[in-house]
Structures are given as C-alpha cells and as structure tokens.
Motif scaffolding. Structure first.
Motif, PDB file in Angstrom:
ATOM      1  N   LEU A 123     -41.902 101.588   5.535  1.00  0.00           N
ATOM      2  CA  LEU A 123     -42.770 100.577   6.123  1.00  0.00           C
ATOM      3  C   LEU A 123     -42.871 100.765   7.638  1.00  0.00           C
ATOM      4  O   LEU A 123     -43.958 100.721   8.210  1.00  0.00           O
ATOM      5  CB  LEU A 123     -42.199  99.190   5.805  1.00  0.00           C
ATOM      6  CG  LEU A 123     -43.196  98.049   5.733  1.00  0.00           C
ATOM      7  CD1 LEU A 123     -44.265  98.358   4.713  1.00  0.00           C
ATOM      8  CD2 LEU A 123     -42.490  96.762   5.390  1.00  0.00           C
ATOM      9  N   LEU A 124     -41.749 101.005   8.230  1.00  0.00           N
ATOM     10  CA  LEU A 124     -41.716 101.187   9.681  1.00  0.00           C
ATOM     11  C   LEU A 124     -42.522 102.421  10.070  1.00  0.00           C
ATOM     12  O   LEU A 124     -43.340 102.387  10.991  1.00  0.00           O
ATOM     13  CB  LEU A 124     -40.263 101.334  10.140  1.00  0.00           C
ATOM     14  CG  LEU A 124     -39.984 101.102  11.618  1.00  0.00           C
ATOM     15  CD1 LEU A 124     -40.493  99.748  12.056  1.00  0.00           C
ATOM     16  CD2 LEU A 124     -38.497 101.228  11.901  1.00  0.00           C
ATOM     17  N   ARG A 148     -46.346 101.657   9.643  1.00  0.00           N
ATOM     18  CA  ARG A 148     -46.924 100.805  10.673  1.00  0.00           C
ATOM     19  C   ARG A 148     -46.907 101.463  12.034  1.00  0.00           C
ATOM     20  O   ARG A 148     -47.836 101.317  12.818  1.00  0.00           O
ATOM     21  CB  ARG A 148     -46.167  99.464  10.723  1.00  0.00           C
ATOM     22  CG  ARG A 148     -46.418  98.673   9.466  1.00  0.00           C
ATOM     23  CD  ARG A 148     -45.815  97.302   9.497  1.00  0.00           C
ATOM     24  NE  ARG A 148     -46.017  96.667   8.202  1.00  0.00           N
ATOM     25  CZ  ARG A 148     -45.313  95.641   7.762  1.00  0.00           C
ATOM     26  NH1 ARG A 148     -44.358  95.124   8.508  1.00  0.00           N
ATOM     27  NH2 ARG A 148     -45.567  95.130   6.575  1.00  0.00           N
ATOM     28  N   TYR A 149     -45.863 102.196  12.293  1.00  0.00           N
ATOM     29  CA  TYR A 149     -45.786 102.884  13.578  1.00  0.00           C
ATOM     30  C   TYR A 149     -46.907 103.908  13.696  1.00  0.00           C
ATOM     31  O   TYR A 149     -47.574 104.009  14.717  1.00  0.00           O
ATOM     32  CB  TYR A 149     -44.431 103.579  13.716  1.00  0.00           C
ATOM     33  CG  TYR A 149     -44.187 104.171  15.084  1.00  0.00           C
ATOM     34  CD1 TYR A 149     -43.749 103.374  16.130  1.00  0.00           C
ATOM     35  CD2 TYR A 149     -44.404 105.518  15.328  1.00  0.00           C
ATOM     36  CE1 TYR A 149     -43.521 103.906  17.385  1.00  0.00           C
ATOM     37  CE2 TYR A 149     -44.184 106.067  16.572  1.00  0.00           C
ATOM     38  CZ  TYR A 149     -43.741 105.253  17.605  1.00  0.00           C
ATOM     39  OH  TYR A 149     -43.525 105.790  18.845  1.00  0.00           O
ATOM     40  N   LEU A 198     -51.632  92.433   9.667  1.00  0.00           N
ATOM     41  CA  LEU A 198     -50.269  92.116  10.094  1.00  0.00           C
ATOM     42  C   LEU A 198     -50.097  92.413  11.584  1.00  0.00           C
ATOM     43  O   LEU A 198     -49.608  91.579  12.343  1.00  0.00           O
ATOM     44  CB  LEU A 198     -49.295  92.936   9.227  1.00  0.00           C
ATOM     45  CG  LEU A 198     -47.780  92.752   9.300  1.00  0.00           C
ATOM     46  CD1 LEU A 198     -47.181  93.525  10.460  1.00  0.00           C
ATOM     47  CD2 LEU A 198     -47.403  91.285   9.437  1.00  0.00           C
ATOM     48  N   GLN A 240     -49.316  89.873  14.721  1.00  0.00           N
ATOM     49  CA  GLN A 240     -48.182  90.079  15.623  1.00  0.00           C
ATOM     50  C   GLN A 240     -48.661  90.362  17.051  1.00  0.00           C
ATOM     51  O   GLN A 240     -47.858  90.676  17.919  1.00  0.00           O
ATOM     52  CB  GLN A 240     -47.328  91.252  15.139  1.00  0.00           C
ATOM     53  CG  GLN A 240     -46.611  91.021  13.831  1.00  0.00           C
ATOM     54  CD  GLN A 240     -45.555  89.950  13.969  1.00  0.00           C
ATOM     55  OE1 GLN A 240     -45.752  88.810  13.563  1.00  0.00           O
ATOM     56  NE2 GLN A 240     -44.423  90.292  14.569  1.00  0.00           N
ATOM     57  N   LEU A 292     -50.116  92.894  18.226  1.00  0.00           N
ATOM     58  CA  LEU A 292     -49.868  94.249  18.713  1.00  0.00           C
ATOM     59  C   LEU A 292     -51.193  94.993  18.885  1.00  0.00           C
ATOM     60  O   LEU A 292     -51.268  95.978  19.620  1.00  0.00           O
ATOM     61  CB  LEU A 292     -48.962  95.013  17.748  1.00  0.00           C
ATOM     62  CG  LEU A 292     -47.597  94.369  17.515  1.00  0.00           C
ATOM     63  CD1 LEU A 292     -46.779  95.193  16.530  1.00  0.00           C
ATOM     64  CD2 LEU A 292     -46.841  94.235  18.821  1.00  0.00           C
ATOM     65  N   GLN A 306     -48.750  94.499  24.498  1.00  0.00           N
ATOM     66  CA  GLN A 306     -47.512  94.347  23.727  1.00  0.00           C
ATOM     67  C   GLN A 306     -47.333  95.473  22.728  1.00  0.00           C
ATOM     68  O   GLN A 306     -46.225  95.922  22.466  1.00  0.00           O
ATOM     69  CB  GLN A 306     -47.516  93.023  22.986  1.00  0.00           C
ATOM     70  CG  GLN A 306     -47.492  91.820  23.896  1.00  0.00           C
ATOM     71  CD  GLN A 306     -47.612  90.536  23.106  1.00  0.00           C
ATOM     72  OE1 GLN A 306     -46.767  90.234  22.263  1.00  0.00           O
ATOM     73  NE2 GLN A 306     -48.676  89.791  23.346  1.00  0.00           N
ATOM     74  N   VAL A 356     -44.171  98.047  22.276  1.00  0.00           N
ATOM     75  CA  VAL A 356     -43.487  98.319  21.010  1.00  0.00           C
ATOM     76  C   VAL A 356     -43.466  99.827  20.750  1.00  0.00           C
ATOM     77  O   VAL A 356     -42.441 100.398  20.374  1.00  0.00           O
ATOM     78  CB  VAL A 356     -44.182  97.588  19.849  1.00  0.00           C
ATOM     79  CG1 VAL A 356     -43.711  98.108  18.505  1.00  0.00           C
ATOM     80  CG2 VAL A 356     -43.916  96.098  19.949  1.00  0.00           C
ATOM     81  N   ALA A 411     -40.957 101.364  23.021  1.00  0.00           N
ATOM     82  CA  ALA A 411     -39.569 101.014  22.690  1.00  0.00           C
ATOM     83  C   ALA A 411     -39.078 101.777  21.465  1.00  0.00           C
ATOM     84  O   ALA A 411     -37.904 102.114  21.361  1.00  0.00           O
ATOM     85  CB  ALA A 411     -39.458  99.510  22.454  1.00  0.00           C
ATOM     86  N   LEU A 412     -39.989 102.055  20.551  1.00  0.00           N
ATOM     87  CA  LEU A 412     -39.587 102.700  19.299  1.00  0.00           C
ATOM     88  C   LEU A 412     -39.698 104.222  19.335  1.00  0.00           C
ATOM     89  O   LEU A 412     -39.345 104.902  18.378  1.00  0.00           O
ATOM     90  CB  LEU A 412     -40.428 102.165  18.139  1.00  0.00           C
ATOM     91  CG  LEU A 412     -40.073 100.770  17.661  1.00  0.00           C
ATOM     92  CD1 LEU A 412     -41.093 100.281  16.651  1.00  0.00           C
ATOM     93  CD2 LEU A 412     -38.691 100.758  17.035  1.00  0.00           C
TER      94      LEU A 412
END
Lengths: 347, 347
Positions: A18-19, A22-23, A57, A61, A63, A76, A80, A83-84
DNA sequence: ATTGAGCGGGACGAAAATTGTCCAGCTTGA
DNA sequence: TCAAGCTGGACAATTTTCGTCCCGCTCAAT
C-alpha cells in the motif's frame, strides 16, 4: 532492516504494498502535474478505479489538489515525499539494487532513482538533479571538468546550482565535434556549466568524420594540441552513455559510420567511442576528443544514463569503464540490467 | 513525533488504528493464553468476526499458534510485541498520558502500562514486573526498604529477580498489623522480598484495632520502639493504594472502623491511613506502622496501583503524596483519572 | 469414566464495499 | 471556436466482509 519496521511489517503485511503504491502515485503526480486519472493510470500501470480510490484518499489527506487541469501535488505532499525518500529507497529495494549493480558493473558507487525515464520524462530531471549534486561536491577539490553532450548531459546542466559560484572551475568539452543538435553538443553543455558556476569554458568546434589525412593534419595544429593537453589534466569526467542503435538511427551519421557501427556490433557509445557487447572499441568518431586513456586517469567519473532502453548500452560500456566511475541511473535501467545479467546466469 | 512516522501516517491513515488493534489483540493473547475467540472478543471489546479476521491474519504471520485449548503467542509473536513496545507506548498515547498524570498528580515520574487490570488480571503481573525493575534500580544505593501489603505488593514480590543477591538489603514491614490474608500481609510480603534478594527482613506481628490504652502501652514496648526507629531510617517505601470502599466491604473490619470510614468519606488507603477526596486523613488503623512524616522523609517512594476502579483512590491519595513518589499504574486507571479531572475542569 | 465448557474451523446468507464504466459539465490551450 | 482532457457524480455488477450458527474436538473437573 530496522527491527521496529520488521515488526510492523509482521503485524501489517498489507502496509508494504500500500505504501509503495501510494508513494508511487504521489511521486508520479509530482513529476507529471497537472495530470488526470486516465493518464496517471497508464503511467502507474493501475486501473483507473484504483487510481481514483487512491487519489481520493490522497486528496482527503491534502497531499494533492485537484484542479480543473488535473491533479497537482500540494506543499504537504512534497514534504511527505521528501520525508519518505530514504525509507522508500530501502523499501522498494533501490538500495539493494544499488548493491547488486556495484557487483555486476564492478564499480564502487551507484545511484538509482525511482521510476523509469522511458515512461516518465521527468525522471530525467531527477537524474540530472542528483548528478548535479554529486558533481557539485567535487568542485572544491577538482577544478578541471570534461563534459560530453547528449540530452542527459543537458538535463544535468539545467540542475547545476548557480548559488555558489567558483571562478576557478574550468569546463572542457570532451569532444571537439558537432555531431548533434546545437543544444546537446558538448560545446554547448560545457558553456552552460561554465555560465551557471561562473567558471571558464574551453570549447573547440571541429567537424566530425574527418578524412584520415585531414585528421592527422589537424592534430598537429597548436589549438588542438592545447586541447589534448587539457584532457591530460582533466580531474573529473561527466558523460552520458549512448545507445548505438538509436544514435545510428537518429543522427545524420555518414552511411559509412552507420555501416561500421552495424557490422562491428556496436551497442554503446561514450566520448565518441563505440563499444560492442564485450566492451571492445569497434569504432571511433574521428574528431578531436578526450582519449580513453585520459578518462582512465581522471580522479572522478560520473556516468549518467537512465531508462530501460539504455540497459544494454550501460552493460556494454561498463565492461571497460574505469573502476572510479560512479553510475547515476534510474529504476527502469537498473531492473533491466539485473534481469539481463541474472538471465544469462541461469543458462 | 518522528517526521518519517508522520509522513507514513499521512500516506496511510488506516495504519494507526489497525496497528493498535492488532497489537492489543496480540498483547491480550499473550497475557491470557490459551484463549479462544469468544473470550478474546469480550476482553478486547470487538466483535467475534473481527477478532477472527485478525487472529487468522496473526496466525498466517505465525505470530500466534492455534491449539485445541485456544490461541497462544509464538516466540516470534513475543519478539514483535517487544520490538513494538516503545513505539506503541507513543502511538497509543501512553507517553502522553504519563505527562498529563505528572501534572495532575504533582509528581515527577509516572509509568503507565497498557490495558486495564480490572479486565485482564495479567496486567497486574506486568505492573509488578515494572515496579520490581524500578525498585531493583534503587538497591545499590538504598538499603532500607519499607513495604506494605496487598495483592499489588504481592505481585511485585513475585517479580523481584533472585539473580543479583544483596545481603545488605533490609526489608521492613510498613505495618505491624495483620489486617489481611496471610499471603497479602505486609509481614509476609517483606519476607518474600528478603528471600528473593538474600536480604534481611524485619517483621512485627501485632493486632490491628487496639484500644487506645493498649495502643499507648504497646508503643512503649522496646521491640515496637525499635521498629519505629527503623521507620525513621527508611530509604525507600513501596506501597499499594487501597480503595476504601472495597476494603470496608471485603475485609473483616470492625463495624466501628467501617463506620469511621463511611462517615468520614474515606476514599483511599495507604500504610493504614484513610484519606478522603481532598486527601485529608479521616481515620487511621491503630497499630504499629510507618508514619506519614516518615514516609515523607524517604528518598524514594513507589506507589503501585492499577485498574480503573482504583482511579478515585489514586487521585485521593496523591493530594498528599510526597513529591518524590513514583506512580506505577495501568492504562485503565490513567484514563479514568484523566477523565475525572478534565470533567471537573469543564464545569 | 463421564460430562460439559471452551476451543478452532467450516459454512452460508445478508449486507456492505469495491470495481468497471459511463456521462455531464467544466477549463484550457490551440 | 473547438477539441482534448479534466473532475466529480452516478450506478449496476461483482466481490468481499460480516454476523451467526454449528460441528467435532480436547481437556479438566467431576
């Protein structure tokens, strides 16, 4: 991997995919904004419904923002993404692939950026940005920098920061020849670097494909000799890697040249040299330019090439690439290279 | 919070709840094993279907094992639980609640353990373990330790390690009286501590509820005087906090005592003192025992009490608790305390 | 030896969420 | 002015989830 992350993975196995998904979507939106669902679904290789669910989604959020022209990343979202960055590099195996490529290519540093520049042109910009950053780190110590031409090199020149200027830098066109469109010539690129950094530039305009006699004669000219001596003193070489096939097709090469490339089995090109699958030089453009031996002596070498279509060329060139070479590439090329080499091992 | 975690939360808002849920289930299984779906669903406050879905997942991840007697945690499950311990403490707000309680109770250290010992008896064991660990840290510096009775104190004594023995330790029963079942008497507990650590023990058996004259007389006895002097030298006090109501109901107290407690509005009990909602002493058991002033002088004080049913008692006692007191409690009590105090503020 | 409480796993219809696929109405760039 | 590309709404078909019951088993207490 971090034992904490490992434990989370155990407790939430869905998380990983999932990560990643979405990333990747967020990343693609950033690069292609403004972009719509349909285009995005093609680029990401997902169904439109899936994209829609996830972008809904992401929007909730905050984003991304949905404007009438398409979706765009929000401040934002950028945070993200930043940061990731390192975490995703581990997660999606980029770090691991870097290790594999080091072994396969026999060099000590490889940098892989996400996605494939064949699919998403903006990846080239990212490659350029990273290459520029790496190059800038060399500036304080290394002043004489030879650069080649090509679209990849052009991308780097765009991303060189013009903040810290350094008049002691000297950029040298690695090839005297013209060969390509003005915008992508080594001479042009070297000038761009010099302009951005406030350094000096050394260019040389000389036709490619000289006859043997004309070539010999030119080599004795003082202005050319001076250039060749400069190559001897080069600290850093920054170059792209070309796809021989593509070059033979696209560029207005002489029929003779094309024939030489074809019959010799050329796969890759760098600094005007053509290499076959085993890394043998099968042809060389006759023009003033840096010699392979001079490249070997350089303290640092940045080889920059991305996109799965470049995989074979990269593999070809790295047969003879100096050990101090650093490769900056993308996920598409990296995956293809690994696929090609591990397949060979199986048989 | 970690910017990396923050970013993950943004990209995967479902993560938080899911992680909490699964962690809680795994935790409960660990404490109540072997346990079945139905019992588990009651303890966790979830539907049976939900529990089933999650336990199926946990089993497929090999974090739990399903035997015929019920589900039990696997070694890997224990590892996961341990690896996530600190993270979950942050995530579920335990760390935050600790900060709040410090302010509310006016002390400098609070330790909150997950779940509620009113629902899950095994939480008492966890509390005991943590209290034991904290106490053991005092041993090198502080040798004279006064302990009270009660089931909570018994739990601590069970968890005291018998590895590092220290003959210089001296455990003192904080109350001479009997009051409770033999197993939970201060005398018994003190002896258990001494046995585990290899230290000495000082006990005193004397009836509770003496008449005023008898009490006066006893106080003049040398053996009692000696005990009282020991209390003066106490370095550490470890005590539980009782619920006055519960004590009045359960114990075979004298009708007179019960009446005193009732009419005086007693809410909590500690070292034989009874306190009302404002922390005033409303009654005191007449027996030899440590004095409030002597407790005040102790270098370190561990107050141990868990379960939401103890919330009011804890609040009552901490009106007059010395500042150096450390509270070890559980989530159930902590939440209730915060609920009680913030409600008051609203009006 | 018997019993019964508690267990995991199977089963299944009802209910809810997901998915594929349209379309209307909009903006924007050519 | 027009065409392309976008979002957001809509909706039936499909898949997944959920609540619930039952069965056969084990094991501890009787």
């Amino acid at each position: 991997m971090d034992p904490l992350t490992e434990a989370k993975k155990k407790l939430m196995p869905e998380m990983t995919d999932l990560l990643k998904k979405r990333y990747q979507i967020l990343q693609t939106i950033q690069m292609e904004e403004p972009i719509g669902r349909r285009t995005l679904s093609e680029l990401a290789g997902m169904t439109e419904r899936d994209i829609r669910k996830e972008t809904d989604l992401l929007r909730s959020q905050q984003l991304i923002e949905a404007k009438t022209a398409g979706m765009a990343i929000s401040p934002q979202g950028l945070e993200v993404l930043e940061a990731l960055k390192e975490f995703m590099r581990e997660m999606s195996g980029l770090s691991n692939m870097e290790k594999q490529l080091k072994v396969i290519l026999g060099i000590s540093q490889v940098l892989i950026l996400p996605q494939d520049s064949d699919d998403i042109p903006a990846v080239k910009t990212k490659i350029g940005k990273e290459a520029a950053r790496l190059l800038e780190m060399k500036f304080p110590l290394h002043k004489k920098i030879a650069v080649t031409g090509g679209s990849t090199m052009a991308a780097i020149s765009k991303e060189i920061s013009s903040e810290k200027r350094d008049r002691s830098l000297q950029f040298i066109a690695a090839r005297g020849g013209l060969g390509e469109d003005v915008l992508h010539q080594a001479n042009t690129i070297a000038s761009l670097f010099a302009e951005k950094t406030g350094g000096a530039v050394k260019t040389l305009y000389l036709p490619d494909h000289l006859s043997a006699e004309a070539y010999e004669m030119m080599m004795r000219e003082p202005v050319i000799k001076e250039m060749m001596e400069l190559y001897d003193e080069t600290d850093v070489v920054v170059h792209g890697i070309g796809n021989a096939e593509e070059i033979a097709l696209h560029r207005k090469s002489s029929p003779e040249e094309v024939e030489m490339i074809r019959s010799g089995g050329a796969v890759s090109e760098a600094f005007g040299y053509y290499f076959d699958n085993e890394g043998n030089v099968v042809y060389r453009i006759r023009t003033a330019g840096i010699q392979m031996e001079q490249v070997q002596k350089a303290r640092a070498i940045l080889a920059v090439a991305g996109g799965r279509s470049k995989a074979k060329a990269i593999l070809s060139y790295f047969n003879i690439a100096p050990r101090q070479t650093v490769l900056i590439t993308d996920e598409g090329a990296a995956r293809k290279i690994i696929e090609l080499t591990t397949k060979q091992e199986e048989f």
